[in-house]
Scaffold this motif. Sequence first.
Motif, PDB file in Angstrom:
ATOM      1  N   ALA A  56       0.856  -1.191   0.000  1.00  0.00           N
ATOM      2  CA  ALA A  56       0.000   0.000   0.000  1.00  0.00           C
ATOM      3  C   ALA A  56       0.889   1.237   0.000  1.00  0.00           C
ATOM      4  O   ALA A  56       2.122   1.136   0.062  1.00  0.00           O
ATOM      5  N   TYR A  57       0.271   2.413  -0.076  1.00  0.00           N
ATOM      6  CA  TYR A  57       1.071   3.639  -0.137  1.00  0.00           C
ATOM      7  C   TYR A  57       0.304   4.806   0.482  1.00  0.00           C
ATOM      8  O   TYR A  57      -0.928   4.855   0.441  1.00  0.00           O
ATOM      9  N   ARG A  58       1.046   5.729   1.038  1.00  0.00           N
ATOM     10  CA  ARG A  58       0.488   6.988   1.522  1.00  0.00           C
ATOM     11  C   ARG A  58       0.541   8.004   0.389  1.00  0.00           C
ATOM     12  O   ARG A  58       1.543   8.068  -0.341  1.00  0.00           O
ATOM     13  N   TYR A  59      -0.527   8.821   0.267  1.00  0.00           N
ATOM     14  CA  TYR A  59      -0.499   9.830  -0.794  1.00  0.00           C
ATOM     15  C   TYR A  59      -1.397  11.010  -0.446  1.00  0.00           C
ATOM     16  O   TYR A  59      -2.279  10.926   0.411  1.00  0.00           O
ATOM     17  N   LYS A  60      -1.128  12.107  -1.149  1.00  0.00           N
ATOM     18  CA  LYS A  60      -1.990  13.280  -1.128  1.00  0.00           C
ATOM     19  C   LYS A  60      -2.204  13.733  -2.564  1.00  0.00           C
ATOM     20  O   LYS A  60      -1.391  13.437  -3.451  1.00  0.00           O
ATOM     21  N   PHE A 172      13.581  -8.595  -5.551  1.00  0.00           N
ATOM     22  CA  PHE A 172      12.363  -8.505  -4.747  1.00  0.00           C
ATOM     23  C   PHE A 172      11.207  -8.095  -5.635  1.00  0.00           C
ATOM     24  O   PHE A 172      11.405  -7.496  -6.706  1.00  0.00           O
ATOM     25  N   GLU A 173      10.005  -8.425  -5.195  1.00  0.00           N
ATOM     26  CA  GLU A 173       8.808  -8.020  -5.928  1.00  0.00           C
ATOM     27  C   GLU A 173       8.441  -6.589  -5.566  1.00  0.00           C
ATOM     28  O   GLU A 173       8.446  -6.219  -4.390  1.00  0.00           O
ATOM     29  N   LEU A 174       8.123  -5.799  -6.572  1.00  0.00           N
ATOM     30  CA  LEU A 174       7.661  -4.426  -6.375  1.00  0.00           C
ATOM     31  C   LEU A 174       6.425  -4.231  -7.250  1.00  0.00           C
ATOM     32  O   LEU A 174       6.523  -3.796  -8.401  1.00  0.00           O
ATOM     33  N   PRO A 175       5.239  -4.571  -6.738  1.00  0.00           N
ATOM     34  CA  PRO A 175       4.033  -4.622  -7.568  1.00  0.00           C
ATOM     35  C   PRO A 175       3.390  -3.255  -7.796  1.00  0.00           C
ATOM     36  O   PRO A 175       2.214  -3.049  -7.511  1.00  0.00           O
ATOM     37  N   ILE A 176       4.188  -2.320  -8.294  1.00  0.00           N
ATOM     38  CA  ILE A 176       3.648  -0.989  -8.568  1.00  0.00           C
ATOM     39  C   ILE A 176       3.768  -0.698 -10.057  1.00  0.00           C
ATOM     40  O   ILE A 176       4.744  -1.086 -10.699  1.00  0.00           O
ATOM     41  N   PRO A 177       2.784  -0.025 -10.645  1.00  0.00           N
ATOM     42  CA  PRO A 177       2.909   0.384 -12.044  1.00  0.00           C
ATOM     43  C   PRO A 177       3.899   1.536 -12.177  1.00  0.00           C
ATOM     44  O   PRO A 177       4.232   2.215 -11.198  1.00  0.00           O
ATOM     45  N   GLN A 178       4.352   1.752 -13.372  1.00  0.00           N
ATOM     46  CA  GLN A 178       5.351   2.806 -13.596  1.00  0.00           C
ATOM     47  C   GLN A 178       4.787   4.184 -13.257  1.00  0.00           C
ATOM     48  O   GLN A 178       5.520   5.067 -12.809  1.00  0.00           O
ATOM     49  N   ALA A 179       3.478   4.373 -13.447  1.00  0.00           N
ATOM     50  CA  ALA A 179       2.873   5.664 -13.099  1.00  0.00           C
ATOM     51  C   ALA A 179       3.017   5.942 -11.606  1.00  0.00           C
ATOM     52  O   ALA A 179       3.245   7.085 -11.193  1.00  0.00           O
ATOM     53  N   ALA A 180       2.878   4.904 -10.780  1.00  0.00           N
ATOM     54  CA  ALA A 180       3.057   5.079  -9.335  1.00  0.00           C
ATOM     55  C   ALA A 180       4.504   5.405  -9.010  1.00  0.00           C
ATOM     56  O   ALA A 180       4.787   6.227  -8.131  1.00  0.00           O
ATOM     57  N   LEU A 181       5.430   4.753  -9.703  1.00  0.00           N
ATOM     58  CA  LEU A 181       6.845   5.063  -9.495  1.00  0.00           C
ATOM     59  C   LEU A 181       7.123   6.526  -9.836  1.00  0.00           C
ATOM     60  O   LEU A 181       7.844   7.218  -9.110  1.00  0.00           O
ATOM     61  N   ALA A 182       6.527   7.016 -10.921  1.00  0.00           N
ATOM     62  CA  ALA A 182       6.696   8.414 -11.301  1.00  0.00           C
ATOM     63  C   ALA A 182       6.145   9.345 -10.225  1.00  0.00           C
ATOM     64  O   ALA A 182       6.776  10.362  -9.874  1.00  0.00           O
ATOM     65  N   ASP A 183       4.979   9.010  -9.671  1.00  0.00           N
ATOM     66  CA  ASP A 183       4.375   9.840  -8.626  1.00  0.00           C
ATOM     67  C   ASP A 183       5.141   9.742  -7.308  1.00  0.00           C
ATOM     68  O   ASP A 183       4.967  10.589  -6.427  1.00  0.00           O
TER      69      ASP A 183
END
Length: 239
Positions: A56-60, A172-183
């Motif tokens: 999961a992730y924290r965001y604003k 390791f597994e990093l199940p995030i899309p590239q858009a999330a990595l950019a954000d």
Amino acid sequence: MDIFARKLRSLSDIRDSDLAPLRDAARDRKTITPGADIITEGEEPEDVHLILSGFAYRYKLTEDGLRQIFAYLLPGDFCDLHVALLNYMDHSIGTVSPCEVALIPRRKILALIEDHPRIARALWLCNLVDAAVLREWLLNVGRRSADTRIAHLFCEIHERLVVVGMAEPDSFELPIPQAALADTVGLSDVHVNRSLRALREAGVATFRNHTVSIPNIAALRAYAGFESSYLHLRAQPVD
């Protein structure tokens, strides 16, 4: 809860026997689908959420809908421990993969803090480490170059997953899309592509099919300027 216990023992001198009251308080569970919010900004939750599996992730969000991610929550992490005292959420928490979470009523968290000093100290350490990680992320986005931002993030998540037994020495597994990595790192998708290519060409990391491969962790850490002291991990967890 074994992963949660392992995380706490990596931060503090808490022993498994000390965790029995916390295990009892975390009996209620629920599964949340990818791309959903566990909790949103402004909510006044009755429960504190603990990640048992998934990412999961924290965001604003800005007024025009732009997203900034400022923390990833891994198995063993509390989502919103601070609401036991602050009452409402000042940011949102979303999922990037299916997540199982434990629900601990706020009143039980407060009772555990009051009645069990070792638990109180361990939970306080969790919050302090979260703050230390946020400071490092501010430095990452504000002062590091694009490719070293991503390299540093890879080093941190790898280190955190190793501690709870969820990463190999070289991947390791990093199940995030590239858009999330950019954000996360404050870059455009195009800039993220260039930076990932730079890491690949330097031979320090590749990110493909939600897996980060690390041919040489020492080389990746040197490339990123990564030094893990801000994670405040013990050399050996207490048995």
